[in-house]
Design a protein around this motif. Structure first.
Motif, mmCIF file in Angstrom:
data_model
loop_
_atom_site.group_PDB
_atom_site.id
_atom_site.type_symbol
_atom_site.label_atom_id
_atom_site.label_comp_id
_atom_site.label_asym_id
_atom_site.label_seq_id
_atom_site.Cartn_x
_atom_site.Cartn_y
_atom_site.Cartn_z
ATOM 1 N N PRO A 129 0.835 -1.208 0.000
ATOM 2 C CA PRO A 129 0.000 0.000 0.000
ATOM 3 C C PRO A 129 0.866 1.253 0.000
ATOM 4 O O PRO A 129 2.006 1.244 0.479
ATOM 5 N N THR A 130 0.316 2.330 -0.515
ATOM 6 C CA THR A 130 1.042 3.602 -0.528
ATOM 7 C C THR A 130 1.446 3.995 0.887
ATOM 8 O O THR A 130 0.628 3.949 1.812
ATOM 9 N N GLY A 131 2.721 4.362 1.036
ATOM 10 C CA GLY A 131 3.209 4.774 2.344
ATOM 11 C C GLY A 131 3.697 3.641 3.219
ATOM 12 O O GLY A 131 4.039 3.863 4.388
ATOM 13 N N PHE A 132 3.764 2.429 2.657
ATOM 14 C CA PHE A 132 4.231 1.277 3.414
ATOM 15 C C PHE A 132 5.318 0.548 2.625
ATOM 16 O O PHE A 132 5.363 0.604 1.389
ATOM 17 N N ALA A 133 6.190 -0.145 3.364
ATOM 18 C CA ALA A 133 7.257 -0.913 2.734
ATOM 19 C C ALA A 133 6.772 -2.316 2.397
ATOM 20 O O ALA A 133 5.959 -2.899 3.135
ATOM 21 N N GLU A 134 7.264 -2.858 1.295
ATOM 22 C CA GLU A 134 6.953 -4.245 0.963
ATOM 23 C C GLU A 134 7.632 -5.171 1.970
ATOM 24 O O GLU A 134 8.767 -4.954 2.367
ATOM 25 N N THR A 135 6.914 -6.205 2.385
ATOM 26 C CA THR A 135 7.497 -7.172 3.310
ATOM 27 C C THR A 135 8.453 -8.099 2.567
ATOM 28 O O THR A 135 8.360 -8.272 1.345
ATOM 29 N N ASP A 136 9.359 -8.693 3.314
ATOM 30 C CA ASP A 136 10.276 -9.664 2.725
ATOM 31 C C ASP A 136 9.517 -10.920 2.324
ATOM 32 O O ASP A 136 8.459 -11.249 2.891
ATOM 33 N N THR A 137 10.048 -11.644 1.352
ATOM 34 C CA THR A 137 9.457 -12.909 0.942
ATOM 35 C C THR A 137 9.460 -13.897 2.104
ATOM 36 O O THR A 137 10.439 -14.004 2.847
#
Length: 207
Positions: A28-36
């Motif tokens: 989502p906008t404003g959030f970091a992608e989580t690691d696999t």
């Protein structure tokens, strides 16, 4: 398979016994992608157990889980991943000349460096009074407007915790003939002012 998750809502997938990989491809906008995340599904009759693993399917020691997967947990037949919010930081460069004017010297440039919890990062911005045309798509800095260094897409919290990272910014170069108001990092939103050094001049009249 792919799916889109809504805020505070889970997604139920029917899977069988085996090793799986869960990868977030768009945060989502404003959030970091989580690691696999890798996990193993074990079924026993009507019971299903999910366990986090490494890429090879080997279980991870319970004491190391939070380090390997700070964004993920597994319990029963569920895997939960958490998106961590991002934040920004900025600092402003101002100039004061000996005559009281506030125009930057021709061709002047300075470097601002971002600090995280009092440690210098690799993120720097060279300010020259001209705004950059592009904004970094990942963590980094740019000259958002003339003489303002803005750092974007920064993790808001220390890894896997709810302790906020304290971001500060320092001028890490000197400009000849001027002295900065501070050489220490300043809080986000503050200004570092370079004041022109004053020199004395003497003249003698002879007859």
């Amino acid at each position: 398979s792919t799916f889109t998750s809504s805020a505070d809502a889970g997604e139920t997938l029917k899977v069988g016994h085996g090793l799986y990989k869960l990868k977030e491809t768009d945060a989502p906008t404003g959030f970091a992608e989580t690691d696999t995340v890798y996990f193993k599904v074990v079924t026993n009759g009507n019971s299903t157990t999910v366990t986090l693993t490494d890429e090879d399917g080997d279980e991870i020691d319970s004491e190391e889980i939070s380090t390997v997967y700070p964004d993920a947990t597994a319990s029963g037949n569920e895997v939960t991943i958490k998106d961590w919010p991002l934040t920004t930081a900025n600092a402003i460069k101002a100039w004061v000349n000996a005559d009281g004017s506030t125009t930057a010297p021709d061709g002047a440039s300075v470097v601002f460096t971002l600090y995280a919890d009092d440690e210098a990062t690799n993120y720097t911005v060279t300010l020259d009074g001209t705004a950059d045309e592009t904004v970094p798509a990942v963590a980094g800095g740019y000259e958002s407007v003339g003489w303002t260094a803005t750092f974007v897409n920064l993790p808001k919290y220390q890894n896997g915790t709810t302790t906020e990272i304290v971001y500060t910014i320092a001028e890490t170069t000197t400009y000849p003939g001027y002295t900065a108001s501070t050489t220490d990092p300043v809080a986000s939103g503050e200004t570092i002012t370079n004041k022109q050094d004053e020199v004395e001049a003497f003249a003698l009249k002879a007859w």
